[in-house]
Write an enzyme that holds these catalytic residues in place. Sequence first.
Site, PDB file in Angstrom:
ATOM      1  N   PHE A 141      -3.115  15.491   5.157  1.00 19.14           N
ATOM      2  CA  PHE A 141      -3.146  15.046   3.768  1.00 19.14           C
ATOM      3  C   PHE A 141      -1.801  15.302   3.075  1.00 19.14           C
ATOM      4  CE2 PHE A 141      -4.324  15.270  -0.721  1.00 19.14           C
ATOM      5  CZ  PHE A 141      -5.120  14.144  -0.833  1.00 19.14           C
ATOM      6  N   VAL A 142      -1.324  14.282   2.355  1.00 19.55           N
ATOM      7  CA  VAL A 142      -0.060  14.426   1.624  1.00 19.55           C
ATOM      8  C   VAL A 142      -0.257  14.110   0.138  1.00 19.55           C
ATOM      9  CG1 VAL A 142       1.528  13.981   3.561  1.00 19.55           C
ATOM     10  CG2 VAL A 142       0.586  12.036   2.294  1.00 19.55           C
ATOM     11  N   ASP A 176      -4.581   5.059   5.996  1.00 17.69           N
ATOM     12  CA  ASP A 176      -5.142   6.189   6.720  1.00 17.69           C
ATOM     13  C   ASP A 176      -6.115   5.641   7.775  1.00 17.69           C
ATOM     14  OD1 ASP A 176      -6.980   8.380   7.258  1.00 17.69           O
ATOM     15  OD2 ASP A 176      -6.150   9.443   5.574  1.00 17.69           O
ATOM     16  N   GLU A 210       0.858  -1.199   0.000  1.00 18.65           N
ATOM     17  CA  GLU A 210       0.000   0.000   0.000  1.00 18.65           C
ATOM     18  C   GLU A 210       0.883   1.234   0.000  1.00 18.65           C
ATOM     19  OE1 GLU A 210      -2.882   1.282  -0.245  1.00 18.65           O
ATOM     20  OE2 GLU A 210      -4.443   0.219   0.845  1.00 18.65           O
ATOM     21  N   LYS A 241      -0.655   6.471   8.868  1.00 14.38           N
ATOM     22  CA  LYS A 241      -1.103   7.559   9.758  1.00 14.38           C
ATOM     23  C   LYS A 241      -1.668   6.926  11.029  1.00 14.38           C
ATOM     24  CE  LYS A 241      -2.560  10.747   6.063  1.00 14.38           C
ATOM     25  NZ  LYS A 241      -3.746  11.300   5.389  1.00 14.38           N
TER      26      LYS A 241
HETATM   27  P1  5GP Z   1      -8.126   4.597   4.103  1.00 14.78           P
HETATM   28  O1  5GP Z   1      -9.121   3.641   3.561  1.00 14.78           O
HETATM   29  O2  5GP Z   1      -7.013   3.911   4.910  1.00 14.78           O
HETATM   30  O3  5GP Z   1      -8.758   5.717   4.869  1.00 14.78           O
HETATM   31  O4  5GP Z   1      -7.436   5.320   2.914  1.00 14.78           O
HETATM   32  C1  5GP Z   1      -6.648   4.629   2.047  1.00 14.78           C
HETATM   33  C2  5GP Z   1      -6.554   5.296   0.711  1.00 14.78           C
HETATM   34  O5  5GP Z   1      -6.931   6.671   0.757  1.00 14.78           O
HETATM   35  C3  5GP Z   1      -5.135   5.265   0.226  1.00 14.78           C
HETATM   36  O6  5GP Z   1      -4.867   4.100  -0.511  1.00 14.78           O
HETATM   37  C4  5GP Z   1      -5.025   6.539  -0.586  1.00 14.78           C
HETATM   38  O7  5GP Z   1      -5.455   6.298  -1.897  1.00 14.78           O
HETATM   39  C5  5GP Z   1      -6.003   7.489   0.077  1.00 14.78           C
HETATM   40  N1  5GP Z   1      -5.346   8.381   1.048  1.00 14.78           N
HETATM   41  C6  5GP Z   1      -5.340   8.277   2.398  1.00 14.78           C
HETATM   42  N2  5GP Z   1      -4.643   9.278   2.958  1.00 14.78           N
HETATM   43  C7  5GP Z   1      -4.182  10.033   1.948  1.00 14.78           C
HETATM   44  C8  5GP Z   1      -3.357  11.212   1.878  1.00 14.78           C
HETATM   45  O8  5GP Z   1      -2.904  11.790   2.871  1.00 14.78           O
HETATM   46  N3  5GP Z   1      -3.092  11.665   0.634  1.00 14.78           N
HETATM   47  C9  5GP Z   1      -3.559  11.083  -0.497  1.00 14.78           C
HETATM   48  N4  5GP Z   1      -3.216  11.644  -1.654  1.00 14.78           N
HETATM   49  N5  5GP Z   1      -4.338   9.974  -0.482  1.00 14.78           N
HETATM   50  C10 5GP Z   1      -4.633   9.462   0.736  1.00 14.78           C
END
Ligand code: 5GP
Length: 178
Positions: free
Chosen positions: A155-156, A106, A102, A134
């Site tokens: 956010f990055v 997040d 991955e 994170k």
């Molecule tokens: P989760 O389901 O863990 O909340 O998020 C996972 C997905 O969200 C990641 O594979 C990515 O595509 C997107 N994502 C999560 N945090 C960030 C971030 O800080 N920046 C960006 N560009 N995408 C993020």
Amino acid sequence: MKEIEIHGKRFIPYIAFEEIEHAIIDMANKIYDEYKDEVPVFVGVLNGVVMFMSDFLKHYPGECEISFLKLSSYEGTETTGKVKIQMDIPISVEGRHVIILEDIVDTGNTLVELHKILTEKKVKSLKIATLLFKPDAYKKDLVVDLVGLSIPDKFVVGYGLDFDGFGRNLPDIYQIKS
Ligand code: 5GP
């Protein structure tokens, strides 16, 4: 590295490529130590994983196969919480040692869905490795086996990660300016 703007949002330089690469080399060596007698399948999550997968493979010294799948959970800078399968893995991974690669974890919603999808495919073993993690945003019990870099809940963009489709081609990582 300079401050940048994407679609009206400002981002500040955060992690330079040298530091990213250092973390990736470390991840590749740790995984190789564990899988050197096996031929693992690295499964990448598109689109964000492209740069990470490419650099990871260059540093992985063992035999391996790769595959990809595509899910989605983000719109803009906010997670929607709903994970959709856009493209499933096109190969059989039954009986294989699979390592999910991955770009970023997040809330963990995507990861839990991914874990479910791969477990249903009757893999022999399943591990999760993420370049960015994170910890303050993570809401799941599922163990993330290997983390490249832990970052705050901000956010990055860059190094494969986008903001509304843009910024993926930046070689370094930038953080949203608060
Ligand atoms: P989760 O389901 O863990 O909340 O998020 C996972 C997905 O969200 C990641 O594979 C990515 O595509 C997107 N994502 C999560 N945090 C960030 C971030 O800080 N920046 C960006 N560009 N995408 C993020």
